[in-house]
Write an enzyme that holds these catalytic residues in place. Structure first.
Site, PDB file in Angstrom:
ATOM      1  N   THR A   1     -12.184  -8.225   0.407  1.00  0.00           N
ATOM      2  CA  THR A   1     -11.043  -9.145   0.545  1.00  0.00           C
ATOM      3  C   THR A   1     -11.116  -9.776   1.930  1.00  0.00           C
ATOM      4  O   THR A   1     -11.846  -9.292   2.813  1.00  0.00           O
ATOM      5  CB  THR A   1      -9.707  -8.385   0.426  1.00  0.00           C
ATOM      6  OG1 THR A   1      -9.577  -7.542   1.588  1.00  0.00           O
ATOM      7  CG2 THR A   1      -9.629  -7.545  -0.833  1.00  0.00           C
TER       8      THR A   1
ATOM      9  N   TYR B   1      -2.717   2.860  10.548  1.00  0.00           N
ATOM     10  CA  TYR B   1      -3.048   2.516   9.160  1.00  0.00           C
ATOM     11  C   TYR B   1      -3.088   3.775   8.292  1.00  0.00           C
ATOM     12  O   TYR B   1      -2.457   3.846   7.242  1.00  0.00           O
ATOM     13  CB  TYR B   1      -4.397   1.790   9.132  1.00  0.00           C
ATOM     14  CG  TYR B   1      -4.724   1.123   7.815  1.00  0.00           C
ATOM     15  CD1 TYR B   1      -4.189  -0.118   7.493  1.00  0.00           C
ATOM     16  CD2 TYR B   1      -5.571   1.736   6.896  1.00  0.00           C
ATOM     17  CE1 TYR B   1      -4.490  -0.731   6.284  1.00  0.00           C
ATOM     18  CE2 TYR B   1      -5.874   1.130   5.693  1.00  0.00           C
ATOM     19  CZ  TYR B   1      -5.338  -0.103   5.400  1.00  0.00           C
ATOM     20  OH  TYR B   1      -5.639  -0.712   4.198  1.00  0.00           O
TER      21      TYR B   1
ATOM     22  N   ASP C   1       8.997 -11.807   4.607  1.00  0.00           N
ATOM     23  CA  ASP C   1       8.379 -10.679   5.308  1.00  0.00           C
ATOM     24  C   ASP C   1       8.894  -9.378   4.670  1.00  0.00           C
ATOM     25  O   ASP C   1      10.118  -9.157   4.640  1.00  0.00           O
ATOM     26  CB  ASP C   1       8.785 -10.759   6.791  1.00  0.00           C
ATOM     27  CG  ASP C   1       8.128  -9.689   7.637  1.00  0.00           C
ATOM     28  OD1 ASP C   1       7.625  -8.688   7.089  1.00  0.00           O
ATOM     29  OD2 ASP C   1       8.130  -9.858   8.881  1.00  0.00           O
ATOM     30  N   VAL C   2       7.989  -8.539   4.199  1.00  0.00           N
ATOM     31  CA  VAL C   2       8.436  -7.294   3.552  1.00  0.00           C
ATOM     32  C   VAL C   2       9.125  -6.333   4.527  1.00  0.00           C
ATOM     33  O   VAL C   2       9.768  -5.383   4.096  1.00  0.00           O
ATOM     34  CB  VAL C   2       7.286  -6.556   2.820  1.00  0.00           C
ATOM     35  CG1 VAL C   2       6.778  -7.337   1.635  1.00  0.00           C
ATOM     36  CG2 VAL C   2       6.158  -6.184   3.776  1.00  0.00           C
TER      37      VAL C   2
ATOM     38  N   ASP D   1       4.977 -13.417  -0.099  1.00  0.00           N
ATOM     39  CA  ASP D   1       3.996 -13.242   0.981  1.00  0.00           C
ATOM     40  C   ASP D   1       4.518 -13.949   2.222  1.00  0.00           C
ATOM     41  O   ASP D   1       5.361 -14.851   2.143  1.00  0.00           O
ATOM     42  CB  ASP D   1       2.641 -13.833   0.555  1.00  0.00           C
ATOM     43  CG  ASP D   1       1.464 -13.277   1.353  1.00  0.00           C
ATOM     44  OD1 ASP D   1       0.665 -12.528   0.770  1.00  0.00           O
ATOM     45  OD2 ASP D   1       1.352 -13.592   2.566  1.00  0.00           O
TER      46      ASP D   1
ATOM     47  N   LYS E   1      -0.466   4.745   5.339  1.00  0.00           N
ATOM     48  CA  LYS E   1      -0.911   4.861   3.952  1.00  0.00           C
ATOM     49  C   LYS E   1      -0.657   6.274   3.405  1.00  0.00           C
ATOM     50  O   LYS E   1      -0.342   6.438   2.231  1.00  0.00           O
ATOM     51  CB  LYS E   1      -2.390   4.505   3.842  1.00  0.00           C
ATOM     52  CG  LYS E   1      -2.691   3.034   4.146  1.00  0.00           C
ATOM     53  CD  LYS E   1      -1.906   2.090   3.257  1.00  0.00           C
ATOM     54  CE  LYS E   1      -2.392   0.656   3.359  1.00  0.00           C
ATOM     55  NZ  LYS E   1      -1.602  -0.260   2.503  1.00  0.00           N
TER      56      LYS E   1
HETATM   57  N1  LIG Z   1      -9.385  -4.467   1.239  1.00  0.00           N
HETATM   58  C1  LIG Z   1      -9.523  -3.157   1.320  1.00  0.00           C
HETATM   59  O1  LIG Z   1     -10.633  -2.628   1.469  1.00  0.00           O
HETATM   60  C2  LIG Z   1      -8.326  -2.275   1.215  1.00  0.00           C
HETATM   61  C3  LIG Z   1      -8.562  -0.896   1.133  1.00  0.00           C
HETATM   62  C4  LIG Z   1      -7.475  -0.049   1.033  1.00  0.00           C
HETATM   63  C5  LIG Z   1      -6.205  -0.566   0.995  1.00  0.00           C
HETATM   64  N2  LIG Z   1      -6.003  -1.912   1.090  1.00  0.00           N
HETATM   65  C6  LIG Z   1      -4.637  -2.381   1.059  1.00  0.00           C
HETATM   66  O2  LIG Z   1      -4.492  -3.328   0.019  1.00  0.00           O
HETATM   67  C7  LIG Z   1      -3.449  -4.239   0.360  1.00  0.00           C
HETATM   68  C8  LIG Z   1      -3.970  -5.665   0.251  1.00  0.00           C
HETATM   69  O3  LIG Z   1      -4.984  -5.846   1.229  1.00  0.00           O
HETATM   70  P1  LIG Z   1      -6.109  -6.972   1.135  1.00  0.00           P
HETATM   71  O4  LIG Z   1      -7.364  -6.329   1.472  1.00  0.00           O
HETATM   72  O5  LIG Z   1      -5.940  -7.717  -0.135  1.00  0.00           O
HETATM   73  O6  LIG Z   1      -5.678  -7.852   2.386  1.00  0.00           O
HETATM   74  P2  LIG Z   1      -5.439  -9.415   2.560  1.00  0.00           P
HETATM   75  O7  LIG Z   1      -5.309  -9.627   4.029  1.00  0.00           O
HETATM   76  O8  LIG Z   1      -6.441 -10.198   1.797  1.00  0.00           O
HETATM   77  O9  LIG Z   1      -4.021  -9.626   1.861  1.00  0.00           O
HETATM   78  C9  LIG Z   1      -2.848  -9.081   2.411  1.00  0.00           C
HETATM   79  C10 LIG Z   1      -1.704 -10.034   2.164  1.00  0.00           C
HETATM   80  O10 LIG Z   1      -0.507  -9.425   2.658  1.00  0.00           O
HETATM   81  C11 LIG Z   1       0.248 -10.439   3.300  1.00  0.00           C
HETATM   82  N3  LIG Z   1       1.157  -9.849   4.279  1.00  0.00           N
HETATM   83  C12 LIG Z   1       0.827  -9.274   5.460  1.00  0.00           C
HETATM   84  N4  LIG Z   1       1.936  -8.878   6.099  1.00  0.00           N
HETATM   85  C13 LIG Z   1       2.982  -9.224   5.307  1.00  0.00           C
HETATM   86  C14 LIG Z   1       4.381  -9.066   5.427  1.00  0.00           C
HETATM   87  N5  LIG Z   1       4.932  -8.503   6.506  1.00  0.00           N
HETATM   88  N6  LIG Z   1       5.176  -9.521   4.430  1.00  0.00           N
HETATM   89  C15 LIG Z   1       4.625 -10.122   3.337  1.00  0.00           C
HETATM   90  N7  LIG Z   1       3.301 -10.293   3.176  1.00  0.00           N
HETATM   91  C16 LIG Z   1       2.494  -9.840   4.145  1.00  0.00           C
HETATM   92  C17 LIG Z   1      -0.796 -11.327   3.958  1.00  0.00           C
HETATM   93  O11 LIG Z   1      -0.256 -12.608   4.277  1.00  0.00           O
HETATM   94  C18 LIG Z   1      -1.869 -11.380   2.891  1.00  0.00           C
HETATM   95  O12 LIG Z   1      -1.669 -12.455   2.006  1.00  0.00           O
HETATM   96  C19 LIG Z   1      -3.010  -3.858   1.776  1.00  0.00           C
HETATM   97  O13 LIG Z   1      -1.893  -3.012   1.701  1.00  0.00           O
HETATM   98  C20 LIG Z   1      -4.191  -3.098   2.311  1.00  0.00           C
HETATM   99  O14 LIG Z   1      -3.813  -2.212   3.322  1.00  0.00           O
HETATM  100  C21 LIG Z   1      -7.051  -2.769   1.205  1.00  0.00           C
END
Ligand SMILES: NC(=O)c1ccc[n+]([C@@H]2O[C@H](COP(=O)([O-])OP(=O)(O)OC[C@H]3O[C@@H](n4cnc5c(N)ncnc54)[C@H](O)[C@@H]3O)[C@@H](O)[C@H]2O)c1
Length: 257
Positions: A187, A152, A60-61, A43, A156
């Protein structure tokens, strides 16, 4: 059916979870560990999540060299069994004409470029062993249009489509690639946009047939299924885990009784 395991187990598997310091990624990392996997969390966050201090790689990914390092560290004696690509950031959620290109590009990079790099590097480890499971994370925004979610939604949709392409390319090589399309999950990412008034929580629950937000653990259990031998003939799937959001064809029920 004797080859089907009696319960989901990830015992003895090595797994990389990106975006694992928060939200869905953290739930995936914790659940996979509970199921017996040796998990490395990667992360951008400065601090490792509790319990993963010695299994944490900051990076960073979007960076090729960072992803190479993450995958190298997650692999035990060169072997990586599972990678789950959870790193992601929210969109600007402002009208398109007010959006800036730098943020647009960053959303694309974290989601699509990041997932690509993790899959490519993990694939390099998995293909020679003819075994492995990759789980990508898209969104319901990959399945239909959402106003103001240009970057976004496009990123996706790209993740979902790339999952299918990889599954087709690697299907004969024993590496499965599947995608989860979550609906709204409670989240920090969603809580922040709700707090900023950029999303309407009441309308989300009304629009969701199950009338609630999902929990990160409900994405983790779907990811465990896809990563495990229970899903041994599943590849190229885009699985909505959304309380029925994507099944619902209308924005509201207009029937009078
Ligand atoms: N929460 C939702 O409703 C939801 C819905 C659909 C999809 N998603 C997807 O699920 C995944 C997780 O989201 P979440 O809701 O848990 O968000 P979150 O913000 O709680 O967690 C995301 C994590 O990704 C890390 N991150 C961000 N950019 C990064 C990078 N460049 N390199 C490494 N780490 C990085 C952040 O530091 C964080 O810890 C994401 O891809 C998000 O788009 C979430």
């Amino acid at each position: 059916m004797s080859d089907v395991p009696s319960h989901i187990s990830l015992a003895g598997k090595t797994a990389l979870v990106t975006g694992g310091a928060s939200g869905i990624g953290l739930a995936v990392a914790a659940y996979f560990r509970q199921l017996g996997a040796s998990v490395l969390v990667a992360d951008l966050a400065d601090t490792a999540p509790a319990g993963f201090e010695s299994a944490y790689e900051r990076g960073d990914v979007c960076s090729e060299s960072d992803v190479i390092r993450m995958v190298e560290r997650a692999a035990h004696e060169g072997r990586l069994d599972i990678a789950v690509c959870c790193a992601g950031i929210a969109d600007q959620l402002v009208p398109t004409v007010e959006q800036d290109i730098e943020t647009w590009q960053r959303v694309l990079d974290v989601s699509l470029r990041g997932t690509y790099l993790v899959c490519r590097e993990a694939g390099q480890r998995m293909l020679p062993r003819a075994s492995g499971a990759l789980v990508t994370i898209a969104s319901v925004t990959a399945l239909g249009g959402f106003p103001r979610r240009n970057a976004y939604g496009a990123s996706k949709a790209g993740v979902a489509h790339m999952t299918k392409s990889l599954a087709c390319e690697w299907g004969g090589s024993g590496v499965r690639v599947n995608c989860i399309a979550p609906g709204y999950i409670a989240t920090p990412m969603v809580e922040q946009v709700l707090e900023r008034g950029r999303l309407d929580g009441r309308r989300i629950t009304e629009r969701t047939p199950m009338r609630r937000l999902g929990q990160p653990a409900e994405i983790a259990s779907a990811a465990a299924f896809l990563a495990s031998d229970w899903a041994s003939f599943v590849t190229g799937a885009v699985l909505p885990v959304d309380g029925g959001w994507s099944a619902f064809g209308g924005s509201g029920d207009v029937a009078t009784s």
